[in-house]
Structure formats: C-alpha cells, structure tokens
Design an enzyme around this catalytic site. Structure first.
Site, PDB file in Angstrom:
ATOM      1  CG  HIS A  12      -6.076  46.098  49.729  1.00 34.48           C
ATOM      2  ND1 HIS A  12      -7.622  46.092  49.225  1.00 34.48           N
ATOM      3  CD2 HIS A  12      -6.691  45.414  51.370  1.00 34.48           C
ATOM      4  CE1 HIS A  12      -8.210  45.112  49.889  1.00 34.48           C
ATOM      5  NE2 HIS A  12      -7.708  44.444  51.490  1.00 34.48           N
ATOM      6  CG  HIS A  59     -11.830  45.549  53.964  1.00 39.31           C
ATOM      7  ND1 HIS A  59     -11.642  47.178  52.646  1.00 39.31           N
ATOM      8  CD2 HIS A  59     -11.354  44.857  53.406  1.00 39.31           C
ATOM      9  CE1 HIS A  59     -10.602  46.103  51.270  1.00 39.31           C
ATOM     10  NE2 HIS A  59     -10.369  44.831  52.363  1.00 39.31           N
ATOM     11  CG  HIS A 194      -4.312  38.691  53.949  1.00 36.91           C
ATOM     12  ND1 HIS A 194      -4.797  38.771  52.483  1.00 36.91           N
ATOM     13  CD2 HIS A 194      -5.363  39.738  54.074  1.00 36.91           C
ATOM     14  CE1 HIS A 194      -5.443  39.957  51.799  1.00 36.91           C
ATOM     15  NE2 HIS A 194      -6.295  40.277  52.666  1.00 36.91           N
ATOM     16  CD  GLU A 241      -8.574  41.501  50.001  1.00 36.25           C
ATOM     17  OE1 GLU A 241      -9.395  41.962  51.200  1.00 36.25           O
ATOM     18  OE2 GLU A 241      -7.367  41.669  50.309  1.00 36.25           O
TER      19      GLU A 241
HETATM   20  C1  DHB Z   1      -5.096  43.330  56.548  1.00 35.66           C
HETATM   21  C2  DHB Z   1      -5.034  42.908  55.477  1.00 35.66           C
HETATM   22  C3  DHB Z   1      -6.378  43.050  54.544  1.00 35.66           C
HETATM   23  O1  DHB Z   1      -6.344  43.065  53.004  1.00 35.66           O
HETATM   24  C4  DHB Z   1      -7.444  44.112  54.862  1.00 35.66           C
HETATM   25  O2  DHB Z   1      -8.325  44.663  54.382  1.00 35.66           O
HETATM   26  C5  DHB Z   1      -7.379  44.518  56.114  1.00 35.66           C
HETATM   27  C6  DHB Z   1      -6.425  44.166  56.988  1.00 35.66           C
HETATM   28  C7  DHB Z   1      -3.833  43.332  57.639  1.00 35.66           C
HETATM   29  O3  DHB Z   1      -3.188  42.392  57.166  1.00 35.66           O
HETATM   30  O4  DHB Z   1      -3.820  43.629  58.436  1.00 35.66           O
HETATM   31 FE    FE Z   2      -8.154  43.500  52.699  1.00 39.62          FE
END
Ligand code: DHB
Ligand code: FE
Length: 281
Positions: A12, A59, A194, A241
C-alpha cells in the site's frame, strides 16, 4: 448467503498513489509495477465483487499513538479518504456496508475477538492505494462497498500472526453466514519488506518477499506460526504489516489457486507485491 469469491493481497506504498495522481503509470520507472496489476484488475472486473472486506493498518492518521486498537471494524455508512498532509485526496468517499459490518462484529465477538467499533472514521493510504490498484481509478464512485478492518501494526505489541490467521477464519464464517447473495472479496494489505526507521532504514529483502508470495498461498500455516520478531527480522519493522495478509489467507480454503502474483522492488522503500487467490474447491 454471501459468497466469498477470493482473496487479494497488495502493498500500500503511498508513493504508488502519488504516481497515479501524477499520471506516471506509464513512466519507465513505474510501468513495470503498474503493468503487474492489470491481470488482477481484469480478474476483479470478471468476478464482479459487490463488497470488499479490506484488512489494513492505519498509520497514525485516524488513530494516533495515544489510542490504538488492536483490531477495529468500520461500521460507518461512508469512509472519507483522509488528508495525510498533501491535501484532500481526489477520490470519492468509500461507501460502507453497515449490515455486513455489524454482522462481522457480532460474529467476531461470538468467536471471542473483541474489536473496537468505529461508526465514524477516515481511512488513509493503507486502504486508498490497494483499492485503486485492484479496482482502478474510481471516477465518481467506487464499484464496491467496503468493510474496513483495522489491525494494529504501529504500536507494539502488535497482534500475533497466528491470531491474524484465526481472525481470517472468523471473517469467512461471518461472510458465509450473512444473508444476502452478494459476492465478497477479502483484501490483505501492507508489506512486503520495508523498514522506514532506525538503523536498518531502507532494508528490503526481495528473496524473502518472493518466498512469501509463494508461501502465503501454499504454506500459510507455517507463516502463521512465525513469531512477530521473525517478521520484523525478515521483512523489516514495517514489513511486519504482512501479518494482515494472514487475515485474508485465513478466510480462504486450505488449498488455493494463485491466479496472479507480481513483485517489483523497490517501490519507494518497499518490496511491492501483489497476489490474487481463489479457493481450489
Ligand atoms: C512506505 C511504505 C508503507 O507501507 C507505508 O505505510 C508508508 C511508506 C514507503 O515505502 O515509502
Ligand atoms: Fe504501511
């Protein structure tokens, strides 16, 4: 009774939404990512779902760290896309499905999940981006109604992967006991690897991401048995997540068919993955 027609999973990442806003889906950096979603959008058009149950994490936009529910269910008539600081998103509100929401809450409580009940709440990129990726640009209205399910992935302690998987089973029970002939799709969102913070900021793990896309279909029990720490170690702090994909997967049969899957790294700071699953039976 309502019919569960499949499970969808996707990242997302907010910049994916930004790329769509700016008309960059055909730009060389972005095209390989967006092309991967075309078969999934076709699948959605062919399958004609009426409702999307979307499992996602907020978030710090609707819930901040002062009040974070572990699980919450949206029971509103509509959900406005929240402004995350770049202005009001140029997207229509999401129409809710209040009867299904309340039935879900009832079923969860009977099955000893006790969610927070949200009768008024705005929704962030965690739902906006997956909806655009699978349903395409909505124009004036989204083609489905939504039931948002929030999972805490922000404030530790987050729920156990096994608990998320069990929640999926309860979702299925709720969907299949809902008196209507509607076609329901369940979306799991977030991930893949990530880490946006701390000494490992920028960490991605494409090898583990590719294995996850395989294992979420074929070996979900194994993934449900992992510790939360193993998710963080393997996929990064925000990669955890992925526990929300287990909710989606738990709603499906033990045996599923992967209709489509796609992976592209990096999208912003993230390994971006997508999957379309159908029950084998
Ligand atoms: C990014 C990824 C995410 O899941 C999120 O909630 C906010 C930013 C990113 O890779 O920039
Ligand atoms: Fe996220």
């Amino acid at each position: 009774m309502a019919r569960l027609i499949g499970g969808l999973g996707t990242s997302h990442v907010p910049s994916i939404g930004m790329a769509m806003d700016r008309g960059l889906t055909e730009a060389p950096d972005w095209k390989p990512l967006f092309d991967g979603y075309m078969p999934a959008q076709r699948w959605v058009r062919e399958q004609r779902p009426d409702v999307a149950v979307v499992v996602f994490n907020d978030h710090g936009n609707s819930f901040f760290l002062d009040k974070v529910p572990t699980f919450a269910v949206g029971c509103a008539a509509t959900y406005a896309p929240i402004d995350e600081g770049f202005g009001k998103p140029a997207l229509p509100d999401f129409d809710g499905h209040q009867d299904l929401s309340w039935h879900l809450v009832d079923t969860m409580i009977e099955q000893r999940f006790d969610p927070m009940i949200c009768q008024e709440i705005e929704v962030d990129h965690g739902i906006q981006v997956p909806m655009r990726l699978f349903f395409g640009e909505p124009g004036a209205r989204w083609p489905v109604r939504v039931v948002p399910i929030f999972v805490n992935c922000i404030q530790y302690p987050i729920p156990l992967p096994a608990r998320c998987y069990e929640l999926g089973r309860v979702l299925r029970q709720a969907i299949e006991s809902f008196p209507s002939d509607e076609r329901v799709v369940v979306l799991g969102t977030g991930g893949l690897s990530h880490q946006l913070q701390g000494s490992r900021a920028g960490f991605v793990n494409p090898q583990a991401d590719r294995a996850f896309l395989e294992d979420i279909a074929q070996r979900p029990d194994e993934l449900a048995g992992w510790s939360r720490e193993r998710y963080v170690e393997t996929f990064g702090s925000e990669g955890a997540e992925l526990i929300m994909w287990l909710v989606m997967r738990g709603a499906l049969d033990e045996r599923v068919i992967t209709r489509y899957s796609h992976y592209f790294v990096p999208a912003s700071m993230t390994g971006a993955g997508m999957i379309v699953l159908e029950n084998a039976s």
